[in-house]
Design a protein around this motif. Sequence first.
Motif, mmCIF file in Angstrom:
data_model
loop_
_atom_site.group_PDB
_atom_site.id
_atom_site.type_symbol
_atom_site.label_atom_id
_atom_site.label_comp_id
_atom_site.label_asym_id
_atom_site.label_seq_id
_atom_site.Cartn_x
_atom_site.Cartn_y
_atom_site.Cartn_z
ATOM 1 N N GLY A 48 42.918 35.337 55.488
ATOM 2 C CA GLY A 48 43.109 34.767 56.827
ATOM 3 C C GLY A 48 41.783 34.654 57.559
ATOM 4 O O GLY A 48 41.495 33.629 58.196
ATOM 5 N N ILE A 49 40.944 35.693 57.457
ATOM 6 C CA ILE A 49 39.639 35.638 58.129
ATOM 7 C C ILE A 49 38.775 34.574 57.475
ATOM 8 O O ILE A 49 38.103 33.790 58.137
ATOM 9 N N GLY A 50 38.845 34.492 56.129
ATOM 10 C CA GLY A 50 37.985 33.563 55.411
ATOM 11 C C GLY A 50 38.317 32.103 55.682
ATOM 12 O O GLY A 50 37.436 31.259 55.625
ATOM 13 N N ILE A 95 30.518 33.748 55.732
ATOM 14 C CA ILE A 95 31.360 34.846 55.280
ATOM 15 C C ILE A 95 32.576 34.316 54.539
ATOM 16 O O ILE A 95 33.140 34.998 53.699
ATOM 17 N N ASP A 96 32.967 33.063 54.822
ATOM 18 C CA ASP A 96 34.148 32.523 54.144
ATOM 19 C C ASP A 96 33.907 32.373 52.640
ATOM 20 O O ASP A 96 34.808 32.572 51.841
ATOM 21 N N PRO A 125 36.983 34.037 47.825
ATOM 22 C CA PRO A 125 37.125 34.448 46.419
ATOM 23 C C PRO A 125 37.561 35.895 46.269
ATOM 24 O O PRO A 125 38.472 36.195 45.476
ATOM 25 N N LEU A 126 36.946 36.804 47.055
ATOM 26 C CA LEU A 126 37.335 38.211 46.944
ATOM 27 C C LEU A 126 38.811 38.373 47.249
ATOM 28 O O LEU A 126 39.534 39.099 46.566
ATOM 29 N N ALA A 127 39.265 37.694 48.298
ATOM 30 C CA ALA A 127 40.663 37.828 48.703
ATOM 31 C C ALA A 127 41.572 37.325 47.596
ATOM 32 O O ALA A 127 42.545 37.997 47.236
ATOM 33 N N LEU A 128 41.244 36.156 47.019
ATOM 34 C CA LEU A 128 42.116 35.607 45.975
ATOM 35 C C LEU A 128 42.147 36.530 44.768
ATOM 36 O O LEU A 128 43.218 36.820 44.220
#
Lengths: 112, 329, 494, 126
Positions: C323-325, C280-281, C286-289
């Motif tokens: 944070g989760i990633g 999942i990371d 990438p999505l988070a960034l």
Amino acid sequence: MALIVDALSWALLIAGVVLGITGAIGTIRFPDFYTRVHASSVTDTLCALCIIAGLILQAGFTLVTVKLVFILLFLWYTSPVATHALVRAAHHMGLPPYLSNNASADAQKGKS
Amino acid sequence: MIESLINIILFTMLAATSLAVVRLHNLFAITMLFGVYSLLSAVIFVELDAVDVAFTEAAVGAGISTMLILSTLVITGHHEKNPKHGPWLPLVVVILTGAVLAWGTLDMPLFGSLDNPIHQHVAPRYIQDSPEEIGIPNMVTSVLASYRGYDTMGEVVVVFAALIGVLALIGINEKKCAKRQYSSDERPPRPVLQVMSKLLIPYIMLFALYVQFHGDFGPGGGFQAGVIFAAAIILYTLTFSLDDAFDLISPRVLRPLAAIGVLIYGGTGIVTMLLGGTFLNYSVLAGDPKSGQHYGILAIEFGVGLTVATVMMLIFYAFVSRGEKGKVE
Amino acid sequence: MTEHLPALQVIIPLLLAPVVFLFNHARLAWILSVLVSWVGLLISLSLLFAVNDGEVIRYEFGGWEAPYGIAYKVDRLNALVLLIVSAMAAVIFPFSWQAIQKEIPPSLHVIFYTALLLCLSGLLGMAITGDAFNLFVFIEISSLSTYTLISLGKDRRALTAAFQYLIMGTIGGTFILIGVGLLYILTGTLNMADLALRIGEYEAQESRTLQAAFAFLVVGIGLKLAMFPLHLWLPGAYANAPSVVSAFLAATATKVAVYALLRFLFTVFGADYTYDGMHIDYLFIPLALISILFASIVAIFQRGLKRMLAYSSVAQIGYMLLGIGLANESGLTAATLHLFNHALMKGALFLVVAMIFFRTGGTSMRYITGLGKEMPWTMAAFVVAGLSLIGVPLTVGFISKWYLILASIERGWWPITIVVLIGSLIAVVYIWRVVEAAYFKPRPENMPPVKEAPAGMLILTWILVAANIYFGVNASFTAGIAGAVAAELLGGGV
Amino acid sequence: MNIDFVGLYNYWVVIFLMMVGFYTVIAYDNLVKKVVGLNIFQTAVFMMYISASKVDGGSVPIYSESIELYSNPLPHVLILTAIVVGVAITALALALIIRIKEAYGTINEDDIIRMDLEEDARRDKL
């Protein structure tokens, strides 16, 4: 005896199915709204009678029979009324019936 | 074998109907086909032994949903404009997703096998013990009302929330129409319909009561009963007029009843709490746990029926009054 | 009565909604709602203190033991989220009375409070339940009432925004239902703790069905929490809803959705499967960034204050996903901590927006120009909360970002640190636009004069602003809980 | 890999229905049609649950002394709840559509987006 009842019941069921299919074909093939409603009413009346009678013979005389008879009664009671309401609404909306050859052009217009 | 054949044929018909729904452009036709789709789903549910679900789907999907969509179309018009953009991009997305999903199903537990984990862990307890523990034969009602009674309370609250939403958005216009029911040309009298529905309505209500109280023994229960009861009033509204229906059951009476239904459900839970059990533990309602369960289920099913019936009527009133009388002032 | 606290937390607001509707009296509805929110805060505080030493409270509905009936299970993570939701309600509900007078017609006030209570109980129910299907039911309760609340906005766009959210939210809800169904088909149970035990067998086999269930749940919950490409509903919804509703939703709804994601990823599937099995990371980082950079930049160009803050929310959700990633304890601590901290700052900012709307009748840049002198306390609250959003030291925003940077360095991915810093710089730009307009430009001639916001509203907003600073200076309490939660989540186990 | 056609057919139709519903929601502009699509999408999920609950040779889960094997009652309960949720959402969506029609004069999404953009452009001129 059981064989006769069984045969009779199957005959009724098959007759019902044939009538149902007839009604369905009529609903698709008939030229305009009013005739189609007419075709579909076959399924509500005789087709329903045949199938339910066939089922009653299959089930034997129990509580289920009573319920089936009730279903038939309510079906006979409601579907003509529903058909009536449908046709009446169509008539009030101004949908002309498909009459003879010179009126057919108008009917086609009303349908589209 | 014959069962699998019926199953496959019915599912194929369902798929065909769904395609027809998508391809049509007249919204009235789409709505009616959607009703057919719902009825077909109900037939499939019967075939898969889910009679309670079939009952609900027939009453809700084919009945209430179709009814609501039709009354919306009266206001919004029923012709769909042709979409301007091409169908290709969504089609590709959908086909790709579908293909991935179909690939994902290949190691699913097979349909109908008793060895599937779904039939092994929790379910046998409901099947074997619920007739003893709860004391009613319909296992669906046992699970619905007792084992997972809290979910059902959530379900009633969802119905209530829908009412709140509809009232917030369109409200119910209670203003009377200036006597146009029977005199004007556009709405002539409907003797056949009115007489026949007058004869029919008492039986519909009787049937609703039967479904409500027979839900412990056969398919049915508060939810289905509520919808059927509402159907009787809807039939009355359609064949007579909205003003007549308001005279019969005023929205002012229905609004508090909808809330009271939820409170009956929650109140049963509070009472069980006060009597020393956890929330919705009906066993403490009477000396004997089994009769306690019985009282509890009776009470909450009544609450469900009351809320569902009143909410369905109110939502119907809201839609129809918006169409006939315009905005609430 | 104390053993009933977990149930009472949800049931009190749930049952008060019909009571409020029954009485049909607006002011009484408000008073009751405020009382309920305060009682709820007390309950969630006592739950948090009861579980803070690692104990787990269980509550079985109907007296049926766990996999057979529905059970609530409260651990530190649940208690923290419950506290966030009920604390925000306890501040925003009292605030709402004056705010809605100008935004919602009086005939709908009772309905507004009924929907608000339903929304509160839906969110609380999502945050506390230990049963996967019960989660779905409460998601739908909160969603239905949210659609209603959004559609009460004044502009006609509120209607389309609510409709768009309804479509996307329903697809999300249905995806969650599919995910839960697949899990149920595989294991035969719906209880989350029980699922976690029985799922291991399929994880080892790399079952495709399990992978499908995982994907459906992540996408479904992702729709609800406005994960980057699925965020399209959020700006419209927050921008057009009544201001109080925006404040309440921005502070709570996405937080609860993030909680649900954490619960499924770590409690049900387990950290090993989530990171090593499904990677999942590789999806989240990438999505988070992208969302941090993209949404922050879009926020700069928004005309309306609410829309700007909405895009900033999308960016902030990016920080939580980051944070989760990052897949280590500091990262999860940052995500958990940011749930709390972001609620504080966004709550405060949206309350400021509500006050501006209350006095000026609008929230676009035109209305804000020159407000610094006219509404000094209101704008000061905006500045402090804005600093917190940027992540200036001594505010809560700094604490979250500190842990994020720590986590990225631990993981050895220092470029992420730079992105986080750039995100903060962009936040400086969009907050500065507002500050510049409010303090350094004169009030336009054609705008009517305005007064400072009423004292009651100001006090409530400043409570949140003060919390922004207090928990920024003294982070030991929140960071302690977040750290313990992170350790628990990564350690697996229930 | 040996694929069991009969054992998986239901799930494939479920996927097909889901995709039909999904396509209707994303590809059509008419809001009522979107709601119908959403309903089809939800019904597909109901089919999935109920298919999983069926036991070959099983019977309706209503206790009777003469019956040994019952289908699983739990998915029935879950789907009852889901159907109710579905109709609640439908009612709310339709009420929203009525209001949108009154506010915009159309229920075509393209037109609505266009009207909103035009309004934005007018506001920019202010």
